[in-house]
Design a protein around this motif. Structure first.
Motif, short mmCIF file in Angstrom:
data_model
loop_
_atom_site.label_atom_id
_atom_site.label_comp_id
_atom_site.label_asym_id
_atom_site.label_seq_id
_atom_site.Cartn_x
_atom_site.Cartn_y
_atom_site.Cartn_z
N SER A 376 -30.02 20.16 -17.04
CA SER A 376 -30.71 18.97 -16.57
C SER A 376 -30.60 17.86 -17.61
O SER A 376 -30.46 16.69 -17.27
N GLY A 377 -30.61 18.29 -18.91
CA GLY A 377 -30.43 17.29 -19.96
C GLY A 377 -29.07 16.62 -19.84
O GLY A 377 -28.95 15.39 -19.90
N LEU A 378 -28.05 17.47 -19.62
CA LEU A 378 -26.70 16.92 -19.50
C LEU A 378 -26.57 16.01 -18.29
O LEU A 378 -25.94 14.95 -18.35
N LEU A 379 -27.20 16.48 -17.17
CA LEU A 379 -27.13 15.66 -15.95
C LEU A 379 -27.80 14.32 -16.19
O LEU A 379 -27.28 13.27 -15.78
N HIS A 380 -28.95 14.39 -16.90
CA HIS A 380 -29.67 13.17 -17.17
C HIS A 380 -28.81 12.25 -18.04
O HIS A 380 -28.66 11.06 -17.78
N GLU A 381 -28.20 12.89 -19.06
CA GLU A 381 -27.35 12.14 -19.98
C GLU A 381 -26.18 11.50 -19.22
O GLU A 381 -25.84 10.34 -19.43
N ARG A 382 -25.62 12.31 -18.29
CA ARG A 382 -24.47 11.83 -17.52
C ARG A 382 -24.88 10.62 -16.68
O ARG A 382 -24.16 9.63 -16.60
N GLN A 383 -26.06 10.78 -16.06
CA GLN A 383 -26.57 9.71 -15.23
C GLN A 383 -26.75 8.44 -16.08
O GLN A 383 -26.36 7.35 -15.67
N ARG A 385 -25.27 7.75 -18.84
CA ARG A 385 -23.96 7.22 -19.23
C ARG A 385 -23.34 6.42 -18.11
O ARG A 385 -22.72 5.39 -18.33
N ARG A 386 -23.51 6.96 -16.86
CA ARG A 386 -22.95 6.25 -15.70
C ARG A 386 -23.54 4.86 -15.61
O ARG A 386 -22.82 3.89 -15.44
N VAL A 387 -24.90 4.85 -15.70
CA VAL A 387 -25.58 3.56 -15.59
C VAL A 387 -25.10 2.64 -16.70
O VAL A 387 -24.76 1.47 -16.47
N ALA A 388 -25.01 3.25 -17.93
CA ALA A 388 -24.58 2.43 -19.05
C ALA A 388 -23.16 1.94 -18.85
O ALA A 388 -22.83 0.78 -19.15
N VAL A 390 -21.60 1.43 -15.99
CA VAL A 390 -21.57 0.37 -14.97
C VAL A 390 -22.04 -0.94 -15.60
O VAL A 390 -21.42 -2.00 -15.43
N GLU A 391 -23.12 -0.82 -16.40
CA GLU A 391 -23.65 -2.04 -17.03
C GLU A 391 -22.61 -2.64 -17.98
O GLU A 391 -22.39 -3.84 -18.00
N ALA A 392 -22.00 -1.71 -18.76
CA ALA A 392 -21.01 -2.19 -19.73
C ALA A 392 -19.85 -2.89 -19.02
O ALA A 392 -19.38 -3.94 -19.46
N ARG A 393 -19.44 -2.29 -17.92
CA ARG A 393 -18.33 -2.90 -17.18
C ARG A 393 -18.71 -4.27 -16.65
O ARG A 393 -17.92 -5.20 -16.64
N GLN A 394 -19.96 -4.32 -16.21
CA GLN A 394 -20.45 -5.56 -15.64
C GLN A 394 -20.43 -6.65 -16.72
O GLN A 394 -19.96 -7.76 -16.50
N ARG A 395 -20.93 -6.21 -17.90
CA ARG A 395 -20.97 -7.19 -19.00
C ARG A 395 -19.56 -7.58 -19.40
O ARG A 395 -19.29 -8.74 -19.66
N LEU A 396 -18.71 -6.55 -19.41
CA LEU A 396 -17.33 -6.82 -19.78
C LEU A 396 -16.73 -7.84 -18.80
O LEU A 396 -16.05 -8.78 -19.21
N ALA A 397 -17.03 -7.62 -17.51
CA ALA A 397 -16.50 -8.53 -16.49
C ALA A 397 -17.00 -9.95 -16.76
O ALA A 397 -16.22 -10.91 -16.67
N GLU A 398 -18.28 -10.03 -17.14
CA GLU A 398 -18.83 -11.37 -17.38
C GLU A 398 -18.20 -12.02 -18.61
O GLU A 398 -17.80 -13.18 -18.61
N LEU A 399 -18.10 -11.15 -19.68
CA LEU A 399 -17.52 -11.66 -20.92
C LEU A 399 -16.08 -12.08 -20.68
O LEU A 399 -15.63 -13.14 -21.13
N ALA A 400 -15.39 -11.22 -19.96
CA ALA A 400 -13.99 -11.50 -19.67
C ALA A 400 -13.86 -12.80 -18.89
O ALA A 400 -12.94 -13.59 -19.11
#
Ligand code: ADP
Length: 629
Positions: A376-383, A385-388, A390-400
């Motif tokens: 469950s810890g790993l799943l939580h971590e994975r979740q 990471r996914r959110v992070a 997506v956010e990172a990509r979003q920011r990257l898209a904005e920065l780009a």
């Protein structure tokens, strides 16, 4: 019939030899016999056990075993236990008993045992009938006999009765309590005279249940046939195990062999009222306990041997003990424990997997717990990471996107130039056409040619606008299949004018085959654009003699490769790694974000980017992206 320790059979124990010697002495020397006998008898006690059917017939065999063990354990005197079995009780048509009586008489004549103990009703009857002939003054204990079978008229002051009372109504009430759906009871009982006696008794006692259950009697059937029927009983039927000494075909069943075969084959639960049948084959219920009968019998024997008068020893008939059940049978027949009477005892409970493998199970449980926690810890971590991600990509898209604006800012001159060219050409052509049309005989072909040029220039201008728009489009990070040769071509299209305007030779050599990668087309175009703009800037210095920027694409194993080389002065030693760091710039107006964004985008596409200096001069940037086919 000789018993195990009878004088006539196998090797007696030393005590028996002693007894035999004394007995012989008493016979040979009648004058001294009394004294010798008394002193010897003071020590050794001779107990004669009479069995009814044989020594291995249940339930009597179990009672006898328990009584003998009790005697041996409790007797303060050495015991000589002699056993004989009354075979005649087995026969449906009993043969003459005289030879057996004669045999016993010759055995005990003049030397009667200290006590006679009969096991079961046939043995009691036999002992009562022939006591006058065999051992007229010997006290007798008539044990393991049902109250109804005690021959009271022949009892003497020298007898003690340890009887039992079987209440069949109680047994059947219990069956109906435990299995209320029971409609039929198949009655297993043999055909010897004793068994026949019980058929009538049971029928009489169960009359009150007549309209609740059907009794099907198997007493007329050979046991083989009983087994066949027991295997195919209709639902809501149970089996009642009475006795099976001798079946209708005259076959004798010793021990619990018959019950065990019935249990193995029966498709219904088996009930009985006797302790010796309990423990593996029957469900249970109220029953006669071996221990209780044995305790009283041993008590009677001991007291008599100790000199007490038999008349002083009296016992109430022994009734059924509190019900007890076999847990395994309850499981087998789906009888819930809540169905059982409140005073029941449940035996043979098999330890559950938890009891049996306690520490192993605890270990497994602990491992599972830890594992569950980890998962469950790993799943939580994975979740997370996914959110992070997506956010990172979003920011990257904005920065780009912001970075693209700055890139386009740098291209402004070139874009203006690129737009000016077709627009200027359009104006000139339009004016020329006007002039031509003013002429008296205009050359329409020429005018048509001019109009075609105008259309081509207009197309060029709108293509510049379209490309610019596509670069500036603000779109979320979106992965799809991209053909890399085409992406690079588009990027080059955007900067071509800049290169031209600065007299830079911008060449592009695409790969022969398509290069398909998974990626965001706008982001990938920006990667190429940024690197090319850097390359263009590196050769833009007026002092530069050769101004070459060459772009090529190729397949390298499982990767698509984009190589962007320039003929500039290259990257200073020690800065090759730094160029991708954010805010690293060597330009007066530089922001130092271009290559940082490029690397982030490439890595988000599971690719790599590397910078190196070319041996001649200038820098080479190589971008690698995983190819999909
Ligand atoms: P900026 O262009 O704003 O400086 P970049 O991240 O695009 O930011 O580039 C960082 C630095 O890398 C540049 O300032 C330059 O020193 C060096 N650089 C990038 N491309 C080249 C090139 N083709 N030749 C030489 N130096 C380069």
């Amino acid at each position: 019939m000789s018993g195990r320790r009878s004088m006539a059979s196998v090797m007696p124990r030393p005590a028996a030899w002693l007894g035999l010697g004394l007995w012989l002495a008493a016979c040979i020397l009648p004058g001294t016999a009394g004294a010798v006998e008394r002193s010897a008898r003071g020590e050794l006690k001779r107990v004669l056990i009479l069995h009814s059917f044989g020594r291995e017939f249940r339930p009597w065999s179990e009672y006898a075993r328990s009584i003998k063990a009790g005697l041996e354990q409790q007797s303060p005197w050495p015991l000589d236990i002699q056993e004989h079995a009354l075979l005649t009780a087995r026969f449906n048509n009993p043969g003459p008993e005289a030879p057996f009586v004669e045999y016993l008489r010759s055995l005990y004549q003049g030397a009667p045992p200290d006590i006679v103990l009969s096991i079961g009703a046939p043995a009691a009857r036999f002992a009562q009938r022939y006591r006058g002939k065999l051992f007229p003054d010997t006290p007798m204990v008539l044990a393991v006999v049902e109250e109804r079978l005690v021959n009271r008229s022949d009892l003497t002051d020298n007898d003690v009765v340890v009887s039992a009372r079987n209440d069949f109504k109680v047994v059947f009430d219990n069956i109906l309590h435990v299995l209320p759906g029971t409609k039929t009871v198949a009655m297993v009982i043999g055909a010897s005279p004793l068994e026949k006696f019980w058929i009538d008794e049971v029928k009489r006692e169960l009359k009150p249940l007549g309209n609740r259950i059907d009794l099907v009697w198997y007493s007329d059937l050979p046991f083989e046939e009983i087994l066949k029927r027991a295997a195919e009983l209709p639902p809501h039927t149970v089996l009642f195990w009475g006795l099976m000494m001798v079946d209708a075909a005259g076959i004798i069943y010793e021990g619990d062999i018959a019950l065990r075969s019935l249990h193995a084959i029966a498709n219904a639960p088996i009930f009985s009222y006797q302790d010796p049948f309990f423990g593996g084959n029957t469900v249970g219920g109220p029953m006669q306990l071996t221990a209780e009968t044995s305790r009283k019998t041993v008590d009677a024997v001991m007291r008599i041997l100790g000199g007490e008068k038999p008349t002083a020893i009296k016992y109430e008939p022994i009734g059924f003990a509190a019900p007890k059940y076999d847990w395994r049978e309850l499981q087998r027949w789906g009888i819930s424990e809540s169905q059982l009477p409140s005073n029941s005892e449940i035996l043979f409970r098999e330890p559950g997997i938890w009891e049996r493998y306690r520490w192993q199970m605890m270990l497994i449980a602990a491992i599972l717990l830890v594992q569950t926690g980890l998962i469950s810890g790993l799943l939580h971590e994975r979740q997370r990471r996914r959110v992070a991600e997506v956010e990172a990509r979003q920011r990257l898209a904005e920065l780009a996107h912001a970075n693209r604006y700055s890139a386009v800012g740098e291209l402004t001159t070139s874009i203006a130039h690129e737009l000016n060219q077709p627009l200027g050409a359009i104006l000139t052509n339009a004016e020329t056409a006007e002039l031509m049309l003013k002429a008296s005989s205009p050359d329409l072909n020429e005018v048509r040619q001019i109009l075609a040029d105008i259309r081509r220039d207009d197309h060029r201008a709108s293509e510049v606008i379209r490309r610019l728009r596509s670069v500036l489009k603000k779109m979320p990070f979106e992965i799809r299949e991209v053909e890399l040769n085409e992406t690079v071509r588009e990027a080059i299209g955007l900067v071509k004018a800049v290169a031209d305007g600065r007299s830079i030779a911008l060449t592009y050599v695409p790969a022969f085959a398509d290069l398909r990668v998974n990626g965001d087309p706008v982001q990938l175009q920006q990667v190429v654009l940024n690197v090319i703009i850097n390359a263009i800037e590196s050769v833009s210095d007026e002092a530069m003699k050769t101004r070459d920027v060459s772009v090529s694409t190729a397949r390298a194993g499982n990767h698509a490769e984009i190589r962007i080389a320039d003929s500039g002065s290259g990257i200073a030693a020690g800065e090759l790694e730094k160029v991708f760091d954010p805010f690293f710039t060597t330009k007066p107006q530089g922001m130092g974000m271009g290559l940082a964004i490029v690397r982030t985008i490439v890595e988000a596409h599971h690719g790599t980017i590397a910078a190196e200096n070319l041996p001649s001069s200038g820098a080479l940037f190589t971008i690698r992206l995983p190819i999909i086919r």
